[in-house]
Design an enzyme around this catalytic site. Structure first.
Site, PDB file in Angstrom:
ATOM      1  N   ASP A  25      -0.681 117.776   5.621  1.00 34.71           N
ATOM      2  CA  ASP A  25       0.415 116.817   5.702  1.00 34.71           C
ATOM      3  C   ASP A  25       1.760 117.522   5.590  1.00 34.71           C
ATOM      4  O   ASP A  25       1.895 118.511   4.865  1.00 34.71           O
ATOM      5  CB  ASP A  25       0.279 115.786   4.576  1.00 34.71           C
ATOM      6  CG  ASP A  25       1.178 114.583   4.763  1.00 34.71           C
ATOM      7  OD1 ASP A  25       1.629 114.338   5.896  1.00 34.71           O
ATOM      8  OD2 ASP A  25       1.435 113.883   3.766  1.00 34.71           O
ATOM      9  N   GLY A  26       2.748 116.981   6.311  1.00 32.44           N
ATOM     10  CA  GLY A  26       4.118 117.451   6.150  1.00 32.44           C
ATOM     11  C   GLY A  26       4.703 118.207   7.321  1.00 32.44           C
ATOM     12  O   GLY A  26       5.806 118.745   7.212  1.00 32.44           O
ATOM     13  N   GLY A  28       5.996 117.076  10.126  1.00 28.94           N
ATOM     14  CA  GLY A  28       7.247 116.458  10.580  1.00 28.94           C
ATOM     15  C   GLY A  28       8.391 116.694   9.621  1.00 28.94           C
ATOM     16  O   GLY A  28       9.519 116.990  10.032  1.00 28.94           O
ATOM     17  N   ARG A  29       8.127 116.569   8.329  1.00 32.74           N
ATOM     18  CA  ARG A  29       9.191 116.777   7.334  1.00 32.74           C
ATOM     19  C   ARG A  29       9.606 118.245   7.270  1.00 32.74           C
ATOM     20  O   ARG A  29      10.780 118.559   7.066  1.00 32.74           O
ATOM     21  CB  ARG A  29       8.717 116.276   5.962  1.00 32.74           C
ATOM     22  CG  ARG A  29       8.843 114.765   5.812  1.00 32.74           C
ATOM     23  CD  ARG A  29       8.100 114.261   4.590  1.00 32.74           C
ATOM     24  NE  ARG A  29       6.665 114.219   4.836  1.00 32.74           N
ATOM     25  CZ  ARG A  29       5.762 113.901   3.916  1.00 32.74           C
ATOM     26  NH1 ARG A  29       6.151 113.630   2.678  1.00 32.74           N
ATOM     27  NH2 ARG A  29       4.485 113.846   4.217  1.00 32.74           N
ATOM     28  N   ARG A  38       9.908 117.446  15.791  1.00 32.24           N
ATOM     29  CA  ARG A  38       8.602 117.310  15.148  1.00 32.24           C
ATOM     30  C   ARG A  38       7.537 118.151  15.843  1.00 32.24           C
ATOM     31  O   ARG A  38       6.616 118.669  15.190  1.00 32.24           O
ATOM     32  CB  ARG A  38       8.177 115.839  15.138  1.00 32.24           C
ATOM     33  CG  ARG A  38       8.971 114.972  14.184  1.00 32.24           C
ATOM     34  CD  ARG A  38       8.536 113.505  14.277  1.00 32.24           C
ATOM     35  NE  ARG A  38       7.166 113.323  13.878  1.00 32.24           N
ATOM     36  CZ  ARG A  38       6.753 113.138  12.619  1.00 32.24           C
ATOM     37  NH1 ARG A  38       7.643 113.130  11.630  1.00 32.24           N
ATOM     38  NH2 ARG A  38       5.470 112.960  12.339  1.00 32.24           N
ATOM     39  N   HIS A  42       4.422 120.556  14.302  1.00 27.07           N
ATOM     40  CA  HIS A  42       2.992 120.522  14.599  1.00 27.07           C
ATOM     41  C   HIS A  42       2.502 121.887  15.099  1.00 27.07           C
ATOM     42  O   HIS A  42       1.396 122.315  14.733  1.00 27.07           O
ATOM     43  CB  HIS A  42       2.697 119.454  15.639  1.00 27.07           C
ATOM     44  CG  HIS A  42       2.942 118.057  15.146  1.00 27.07           C
ATOM     45  ND1 HIS A  42       2.459 117.596  13.940  1.00 27.07           N
ATOM     46  CD2 HIS A  42       3.632 117.014  15.699  1.00 27.07           C
ATOM     47  CE1 HIS A  42       2.827 116.339  13.765  1.00 27.07           C
ATOM     48  NE2 HIS A  42       3.541 115.965  14.813  1.00 27.07           N
ATOM     49  N   GLU A  72      -5.770 106.208  12.455  1.00 28.84           N
ATOM     50  CA  GLU A  72      -4.503 105.479  12.357  1.00 28.84           C
ATOM     51  C   GLU A  72      -3.351 106.203  13.063  1.00 28.84           C
ATOM     52  O   GLU A  72      -2.309 105.596  13.334  1.00 28.84           O
ATOM     53  CB  GLU A  72      -4.126 105.261  10.885  1.00 28.84           C
ATOM     54  CG  GLU A  72      -4.993 104.252  10.143  1.00 28.84           C
ATOM     55  CD  GLU A  72      -6.299 104.857   9.643  1.00 28.84           C
ATOM     56  OE1 GLU A  72      -6.419 106.112   9.672  1.00 28.84           O
ATOM     57  OE2 GLU A  72      -7.200 104.100   9.245  1.00 28.84           O
ATOM     58  N   LEU A 136     -18.803 130.649   7.989  1.00 29.62           N
ATOM     59  CA  LEU A 136     -18.062 129.453   7.590  1.00 29.62           C
ATOM     60  C   LEU A 136     -18.405 128.273   8.503  1.00 29.62           C
ATOM     61  O   LEU A 136     -18.441 128.410   9.725  1.00 29.62           O
ATOM     62  CB  LEU A 136     -16.562 129.740   7.675  1.00 29.62           C
ATOM     63  CG  LEU A 136     -15.622 128.534   7.527  1.00 29.62           C
ATOM     64  CD1 LEU A 136     -15.607 128.045   6.075  1.00 29.62           C
ATOM     65  CD2 LEU A 136     -14.204 128.891   7.988  1.00 29.62           C
ATOM     66  N   SER A 201      -5.588 108.699   1.890  1.00 31.29           N
ATOM     67  CA  SER A 201      -5.351 108.200   3.251  1.00 31.29           C
ATOM     68  C   SER A 201      -6.614 108.029   4.086  1.00 31.29           C
ATOM     69  O   SER A 201      -6.719 108.557   5.192  1.00 31.29           O
ATOM     70  CB  SER A 201      -4.359 109.118   3.972  1.00 31.29           C
ATOM     71  OG  SER A 201      -3.116 109.132   3.303  1.00 31.29           O
TER      72      SER A 201
END
Length: 251
Positions: A25-26, A28-29, A38, A42, A72, A136, A201
């Site tokens: 997460d994050g 965009g910020r 943005r 990514h 979503e 892995l 989420s």
């Protein structure tokens, strides 16, 4: 040149987590704070994925799950979705050979039926090519939502009962777990979320029943080996009791 172990990494021992899950997460910020579009956030997030896969391999973590695109996320602007889909396709095409060469097994969880054919074909090619690898296991949660996953599993079990192949009493937690997208995989020992948000989420709701959560203030594009070690150190400092009592000294 091999990475030099940090002081935090030097404290890691045989109690390493078997399965690490990450909500990335994050992006965009991260971009907004730098005055960047943005899309560049990514793209930087993809580089963080590469660093993290390498770190997990170096640390000999058997399973790594990354939440790449939720069910979503389709509500985001079309141009952002198009960019994310393009990044996913380029990641597969660019990195598949390296992942395979490094003995990484790739598994993709989430709803596939609604994904456009080119993406679905790439996913199936990736999973099939790496299916027998023994290093892995990299689990990519794509077009994934935990409520949808549980609903699909419950619907399948109901159909088995209706067809007479199962009795209602045969539906146990273990059987439901096996019907999920993650059937056959161990539950996460630790779930990490970047960006300072303290929620999961709709991610691995069933599987995280006894998972330790680590929330980091850093944005995902800054994540890598050192932050993974930091999160694991936090996990290792906790006592996992699974509903029991703490271990008492007999001295």
């Amino acid at each position: 040149m091999a990475d030099t172990p940090t002081s935090s990494e030097a404290t890691l021992s045989e109690s390493m987590p078997r399965h690490v899950a990450i909500i990335m997460d994050g992006n965009g910020r991260w971009a907004a704070e730098r005055g960047l579009p943005r899309a560049l956030g990514h793209r930087s997030g993809v580089e963080a994925v590469r660093r993290t896969v390498k770190a997990a391999t170096d640390l000999k973590i058997p399973y790594l799950t990354l939440y790449s695109f939720s069910s979503e996320n389709w509500s985001r602007p079309k141009d952002e979705i198009d960019d994310l889909m393009g990044l996913m396709k380029r990641f597969i095409r660019r990195d598949l050979a390296d992942l395979h060469q490094n003995n990484v097994r790739v598994k993709v969880i989430g709803e596939r039926e609604t994904i456009e054919p080119e993406m679905r074909a790439l996913i199936e090619e990736t999973c099939e090519l790496t299916r027998e690898n023994t290093g892995l296991t990299l689990i990519i949660a794509f077009n994934y939502g935990a409520r949808g996953e549980i609903t699909r599993a419950a619907r399948w079990l109901a159909e088995e009962v209706a067809a007479g192949r199962l009795a209602p009493g045969d539906i146990t937690p273990e059987r439901l777990s096996g019907a999920l997208d993650t059937g056959g995989l161990p539950d996460p020992d630790v779930l990490i979320r970047t960006s300072g948000e303290c929620r999961i989420s709709n991610f691995l709701l069933w599987q995280c029943a006894y998972t330790e959560f680590v929330f980091l203030d850093a944005y995902w594009p800054d994540f890598g080996h050192e932050m993974l070690v930091e999160a694991i150190s936090q996990y290792k400092a906790r006592e996992r009791r699974f509903g029991g009592l703490p271990c008492l000294s007999t001295a």
